[in-house]
Design a protein around this motif. Structure first.
Motif, short mmCIF file in Angstrom:
data_model
loop_
_atom_site.label_atom_id
_atom_site.label_comp_id
_atom_site.label_asym_id
_atom_site.label_seq_id
_atom_site.Cartn_x
_atom_site.Cartn_y
_atom_site.Cartn_z
N ALA A 2 0.80 -1.21 0.08
CA ALA A 2 0.35 0.00 0.34
C ALA A 2 1.13 1.63 0.21
N ASP A 3 1.93 1.15 0.20
CA ASP A 3 3.08 2.62 0.62
C ASP A 3 4.05 2.92 -1.13
N GLY A 4 3.23 1.52 -2.10
CA GLY A 4 4.26 2.11 -3.27
C GLY A 4 5.73 1.12 -3.36
N SER A 5 5.62 0.54 -2.38
CA SER A 5 6.72 -0.65 -2.51
C SER A 5 6.22 -1.77 -3.12
N MET A 6 7.33 -2.45 -3.51
CA MET A 6 7.31 -3.95 -4.16
C MET A 6 8.39 -4.64 -3.81
N GLN A 7 8.53 -5.67 -3.56
CA GLN A 7 9.29 -7.23 -3.58
C GLN A 7 8.98 -8.22 -5.49
N LEU A 8 10.05 -8.09 -5.45
CA LEU A 8 10.57 -9.90 -6.34
C LEU A 8 10.37 -10.97 -5.37
N LEU A 9 9.62 -11.64 -5.96
CA LEU A 9 9.24 -13.13 -5.52
C LEU A 9 9.53 -14.26 -5.85
N ASN A 10 10.26 -15.24 -5.03
CA ASN A 10 10.59 -16.95 -6.33
C ASN A 10 9.89 -17.72 -5.79
N GLU A 11 9.49 -18.58 -6.46
CA GLU A 11 8.40 -19.68 -6.35
C GLU A 11 8.54 -20.08 -4.82
N SER A 12 9.39 -19.76 -4.02
CA SER A 12 9.01 -20.06 -2.54
C SER A 12 8.13 -18.99 -1.78
N THR A 56 2.79 0.55 -13.22
CA THR A 56 4.93 1.09 -14.01
C THR A 56 5.10 0.62 -12.55
N ALA A 57 6.65 -0.23 -12.55
CA ALA A 57 6.81 -0.44 -11.85
C ALA A 57 9.06 -0.61 -11.97
N ASN A 58 9.61 -0.50 -10.85
CA ASN A 58 10.91 -0.93 -11.59
C ASN A 58 11.36 -0.96 -10.10
N TYR A 59 12.58 -2.50 -10.50
CA TYR A 59 12.85 -2.92 -8.59
C TYR A 59 14.42 -3.69 -9.51
N ARG A 60 15.21 -3.90 -8.16
CA ARG A 60 16.88 -3.76 -8.49
C ARG A 60 16.81 -5.20 -7.83
N TYR A 61 18.20 -5.98 -8.00
CA TYR A 61 18.19 -7.08 -7.31
C TYR A 61 19.84 -6.67 -6.76
N SER A 62 20.01 -7.38 -5.73
CA SER A 62 20.83 -6.78 -4.39
C SER A 62 22.70 -6.62 -5.46
N SER A 63 22.31 -7.60 -6.64
CA SER A 63 23.41 -8.06 -7.51
C SER A 63 24.10 -6.66 -8.42
N GLY A 64 22.85 -5.86 -8.69
CA GLY A 64 22.52 -4.75 -9.14
C GLY A 64 22.22 -4.36 -10.14
N SER A 65 21.62 -6.06 -11.21
CA SER A 65 20.89 -5.54 -11.88
C SER A 65 19.20 -5.08 -11.93
N GLU A 66 19.01 -4.64 -12.57
CA GLU A 66 17.80 -3.40 -12.61
C GLU A 66 17.31 -3.58 -13.68
N PHE A 67 15.48 -3.49 -13.32
CA PHE A 67 14.80 -4.12 -14.28
C PHE A 67 13.06 -2.98 -14.47
N ILE A 110 13.90 -12.22 -3.84
CA ILE A 110 14.81 -11.36 -4.74
C ILE A 110 14.81 -10.12 -4.80
N ALA A 111 13.75 -9.40 -4.94
CA ALA A 111 14.68 -8.29 -5.66
C ALA A 111 13.16 -6.82 -4.49
N GLY A 112 13.75 -5.73 -4.68
CA GLY A 112 12.89 -5.04 -4.12
C GLY A 112 12.95 -3.38 -5.22
N GLY A 113 11.76 -2.95 -5.14
CA GLY A 113 11.77 -1.71 -5.78
C GLY A 113 9.79 -0.22 -5.65
N THR A 114 10.08 0.55 -6.32
CA THR A 114 8.68 0.89 -6.41
C THR A 114 7.80 0.53 -7.51
N TYR A 115 6.85 0.81 -7.34
CA TYR A 115 5.10 0.87 -8.09
C TYR A 115 4.53 1.96 -8.26
#
Length: 420
Positions: free
Chosen positions: A350-360, A377-388, A364-369
């Motif tokens: 509800a606060d505009g944040s988002m998390q990417l989840l694995n099958e479990s 629309t959304a943007n998130y980043r992995y801990s390795s620095g990869s951004e999508f 695995i990544a976090g961002g905003t929407y």
């Protein structure tokens, strides 16, 4: 004697060799095969069986140059190939029970490294070819202790080491580490002087010992081999392999298809034909982590007119635009024009944040929407620095759209999800 930087026989694939974007993924290195170009001296009496008996020893490090103390380390050796005695694997044509002879190529197919690497990791891999003559492992143990010390030393050096092109034709289109005054304080050849006792005797030894002088004394010197990879080089392997698979391309066995060949030759014996020479093939496989989806362009602004608006479809219900978008969404994504088959899920808060989840259900990544006029629309980043980034439209409780790298909301592929 000339002073050398660590490892004369060293192949380095770096940023200079490939213009790819670094990416995390799963790395596998397989010792595919070795070939006897010329047998190593096996003694006047072959107590261990006819021909050579050979195994491959190796050590590796995976590390981030900025934090080398948190490296992954590994070492080991393959089974012994040759005469079918003392538990050795029968291989070669030197006798009816095996034994490695000139021209024999032995398939090993042993997976020796299977690790996940981050985008900014470097990989050091050092193999050696050994001729086995007895069960005494003293020299092998000393060798592996020194190799571990040398690999740790390399990790402490600035990267990218040396940007000096080789002074001769380089079949690998890469780099050889060469002599430089900066590293004259390190003299690896002298670190392996314990191999000097192996001249002209029948004993377990690495193929590739060379005769030389040190302080006026004739000694046996050894230069370990070192393969240096970064993820840009690995991405090149991966992209090439994909094209080969997709087009059934006939190319096999080249560097770009992930096969690297090293040659080990010695010159310590007075009889030239007694000096061993072996080639070793390593198979390199890299699978990048799944990339994440992107969002559709925002809806175009409505066009205004001075004319009064009329509803041409009076019976069509108005579109609901205040649907509760928060919660867990699950579906699939794909590349190109496909929205399948890879698992894809995220949590919208509800606060505009988002998390990417694995099958479990792990994060695995976090961002905003943002969600406006049924457009996500959304943007998130992995801990390795990869951004999508991604964009999608909500229709009948289904979200679907496109994704891309960094700030691009398209260009990677498509995705589709339903709320859990």
């Amino acid at each position: 004697m000339k002073k050398y930087l660590f490892f004369f026989l060293a192949i380095q694939f770096t940023i200079n060799s490939f213009s790819q974007t670094p990416a995390p993924g799963q790395l596998k290195i397989t010792i595919e095969s070795f070939k006897c170009i010329n047998q190593s001296w096996d003694g006047l009496v072959e107590f261990d069986g006819h021909g050579n008996e050979v195994f491959i020893d190796y050590g590796y490090r995976i590390y981030n140059p900025s934090t080398p103390n948190s490296s992954k380390a590994g070492a080991g050796f393959t089974p012994v190939f040759g005469s079918a005695v003392n538990g050795q694997i029968k291989a070669g044509t030197a006798s009816a029970i095996g034994g490695i002879a000139n021209g024999n190529e032995i398939m090993v197919n042993t997976l020796v490294l299977n690790e996940h690497v981050d985008a900014d990791n470097l990989i050091l891999f050092s193999p050696s070819v050994w001729e086995l003559d007895n069960s005494n492992n003293d020299k092998l143990n000393l060798f592996n202790q020194q190799l571990a010390t040398d690999l740790n030393w390399v990790m402490a050096q600035p990267y990218p080491f040396l940007n000096v092109p080789v002074g001769f034709d380089d079949p690998f289109n890469g780099r050889f580490i060469k002599t430089t005054d900066k590293y004259n304080g390190y003299w690896p050849l002298t670190k392996y002087l314990f191999l000097s006792s192996l001249v002209n005797i029948q004993e377990n030894r690495p193929v590739g010992i060379h005769g030389g002088t040190f302080n006026g004394e004739t000694l046996a010197l050894y230069n370990p081999a070192l393969l240096i990879l970064d993820t840009r080089a690995l991405i090149t392997f991966y992209n090439h392999n994909q094209r080969v698979r997709e087009t059934n391309h006939p190319e096999r066995g080249s560097l770009l298809s992930g096969l690297v060949e090293m040659v080990f030759t010695e010159n310590t014996y007075a009889i030239v034909t007694s000096n061993g020479s072996y080639s070793l093939k390593l198979k390199i496989e890299f699978t990048p982590d799944p990339t994440a989806p992107a969002p559709p362009p925002p809806a175009p602004a409505p066009k205004y007119t001075k004319l009064p608006l009329t509803n041409k479809f009076p019976n069509q219900p108005n579109q609901i635009i205040n649907t509760n978008i928060t919660g867990k969404w699950t579906g699939t994504y794909g590349s190109g024009e496909s929205a399948t088959p890879t698992f894809y899920s995220f949590q919208l808060n509800a606060d505009g944040s988002m998390q990417l989840l694995n099958e479990s259900g792990g994060i695995i990544a976090g961002g905003t929407y943002s969600f406006t006029n049924n457009v996500l629309t959304a943007n998130y980043r992995y801990s390795s620095g990869s951004e999508f980034s991604l964009t999608g439209i909500l229709q009948n409780n289904t979200l679907s759209g496109t994704w891309g790298s960094y700030k691009n909301v398209s260009g990677g592929g498509k995705w589709i999800m339903n709320k859990n």
